[in-house]
Design a protein around this motif. Structure first.
Motif, PDB file in Angstrom:
ATOM      1  N   LEU A  63      14.691  44.872  25.205  1.00 37.81           N
ATOM      2  CA  LEU A  63      15.354  45.542  26.328  1.00 37.81           C
ATOM      3  C   LEU A  63      14.489  46.807  26.802  1.00 37.81           C
ATOM      4  N   ASP A  64      14.046  46.868  27.923  1.00 43.17           N
ATOM      5  CA  ASP A  64      13.066  47.897  28.509  1.00 43.17           C
ATOM      6  C   ASP A  64      13.975  48.958  29.276  1.00 43.17           C
ATOM      7  N   ASP A  96       8.445  46.259  37.468  1.00 46.70           N
ATOM      8  CA  ASP A  96       9.239  45.975  36.266  1.00 46.70           C
ATOM      9  C   ASP A  96       8.923  45.042  35.367  1.00 46.70           C
ATOM     10  N   HIS A  97       7.833  44.534  35.763  1.00 50.74           N
ATOM     11  CA  HIS A  97       7.100  43.430  34.983  1.00 50.74           C
ATOM     12  C   HIS A  97       5.729  43.608  34.160  1.00 50.74           C
ATOM     13  N   SER A  98       5.069  44.217  35.245  1.00 59.15           N
ATOM     14  CA  SER A  98       3.745  44.464  34.988  1.00 59.15           C
ATOM     15  C   SER A  98       3.398  45.944  34.679  1.00 59.15           C
ATOM     16  N   GLY A  99       4.123  46.806  34.927  1.00 58.14           N
ATOM     17  CA  GLY A  99       4.094  48.057  34.293  1.00 58.14           C
ATOM     18  C   GLY A  99       3.741  48.535  33.218  1.00 58.14           C
ATOM     19  N   GLY A 100       4.049  47.822  32.226  1.00 60.02           N
ATOM     20  CA  GLY A 100       3.790  47.989  30.849  1.00 60.02           C
ATOM     21  C   GLY A 100       2.515  47.504  30.393  1.00 60.02           C
ATOM     22  N   GLY A 122       7.633  45.227  31.038  1.00 63.13           N
ATOM     23  CA  GLY A 122       8.353  46.285  31.382  1.00 63.13           C
ATOM     24  C   GLY A 122       8.019  46.991  32.402  1.00 63.13           C
ATOM     25  N   THR A 123       8.607  48.236  32.458  1.00 67.41           N
ATOM     26  CA  THR A 123       8.330  49.349  33.676  1.00 67.41           C
ATOM     27  C   THR A 123       7.529  50.121  33.178  1.00 67.41           C
ATOM     28  N   LEU A 175      10.364  49.268  26.350  1.00 68.19           N
ATOM     29  CA  LEU A 175       9.538  48.053  25.704  1.00 68.19           C
ATOM     30  C   LEU A 175       8.685  48.279  24.447  1.00 68.19           C
ATOM     31  N   GLY A 176       7.828  49.273  24.881  1.00 61.82           N
ATOM     32  CA  GLY A 176       6.910  49.578  23.650  1.00 61.82           C
ATOM     33  C   GLY A 176       7.427  50.247  22.478  1.00 61.82           C
TER      34      GLY A 176
END
Length: 326
Positions: free
Chosen positions: A57-58, A150-154, A113-114, A125-126
């Motif tokens: 969960l992000d 919100d999918h590629s930010g991480g 995640g973001t 997420l990290g």
């Protein structure tokens, strides 16, 4: 309906400027790094066939009623009265989930995640990966459902370097081409170009270890890519074949579990082609129900596992028990 520049620009035009400025189109990459360090990890792991899946969960985003296309308050109230979701300040809180899949000695992520791109309450997420005992450098592959922040930010660190130094990035060719199209970017209102800025920056460090998917087919060992267009041009789902069992990761097929199972034709401002989005949603929900598929999605309520049930002309969501797979 064909996804084209007009459809995309229409989606951006429908999105309130305040919503764009506070995350989706903001170009700032300087959210405090300590925010991620302070994030509380929330994870749920289970075994599926020969795979171990951990839901990460992000955080949560407020999905305001103004972001729904053709929002009908009376219909929404009727649907919400049948469940436990409730509005807060004319918004529904929706989760942002990512996934770690460990299988055959390999570690794979679906979406990232973001990070710190979309404000407080997100970016965990990290911390979830760390709680699972997984170092970023041990990730072999990242599958992206699409290139929204919100999918590629991480994918990147605050300094712009790759967060997963040894991972191959897998994304649909059509998705990659869309966000790297200078003509489309030039036609977007200046205040909304941050979508493209974020998309390009997030994937840039992976250009030398990139797999671009051509339609449907193998995405990684045990994973099949499924085209789910509408939300973005190259929006992609992934089917895990874990031996005796399977799981469909459907990305942003559903944004609001509270409303869109019961009202599957409702779309949001960030769907590039609302008509195609609704069509893809109905087709995929029909398949999931008919085949009794186990499904998960980036915005299903944590731990985001369940099945789709037909309900008249619409659908219902049956969440798996928390003890699933234990």
């Amino acid at each position: 309906m064909i996804i084209n520049r007009r459809a995309f620009l229409g989606g951006l035009a429908a999105a309130p400027a305040a919503a764009l400025a506070t995350g989706f189109a903001g170009s700032s990459w300087a959210w405090a790094a300590e925010g991620a360090a302070a994030a509380t990890p929330v994870i749920h792991s289970f075994t599926l066939g020969d795979a171990r899946v951990t839901v990460l969960l992000d955080g949560h985003l407020p999905l305001g009623t103004q972001l729904f296309n053709t929002y009908d308050a009376a219909k929404a109230e009727t649907v919400l009265a049948q469940g436990l979701h409730r509005m807060q300040d004319d918004a529904l809180q929706i989760p942002v989930n990512g996934y770690l899949i460990e299988r055959g000695g390999k570690k794979l992520l679906i979406d990232t995640g973001t990070a710190q791109l979309m404000g407080p309450g997100l970016g965990a997420l990290g911390a979830g990966l760390a709680a699972a005992g997984v170092a970023p450098g041990s990730i072999d592959t990242v599958l992206l459902t699409h290139i929204h922040p919100d999918h590629s930010g991480g994918l990147i660190k605050p300094d712009g370097a790759a967060a997963f130094a040894n991972a191959e990035l897998v994304v649909a060719q059509r998705e990659w081409d869309f966000w790297h199209d200078d003509a489309i970017m030039a036609g977007v209102p200046e205040g909304s170009r941050g979508f493209f800025d974020m998309a390009r920056r997030s994937v840039a460090p992976y250009s030398d270890r990139l797999q671009l998917l051509q339609g449907e087919g193998a995405a990684a060992p045990g994973f099949t890519a499924l085209e789910l267009p509408g939300h973005t041009p190259g929006h992609t789902g992934f089917m895990l074949d874990a031996g005796s069992e399977g799981l469909l990761f459907w990305g942003d097929l559903i944004h609001s579990a509270a409303l869109q199972f019961a009202l599957p034709d409702w779309t949001i401002a960030f769907d590039t082609d609302p008509g195609l989005t609704a069509q893809t949603r109905r087709r995929t929900l029909d398949r999931a129900a008919a085949d009794n598929l186990l499904v998960t999605g980036a915005h299903l309520d944590f731990p985001a596992l369940g099945r789709v049930l037909p309900q008249g002309e619409a659908f219902a969501y049956q969440p798996a028990p928390w003890q699933f797979g234990l």
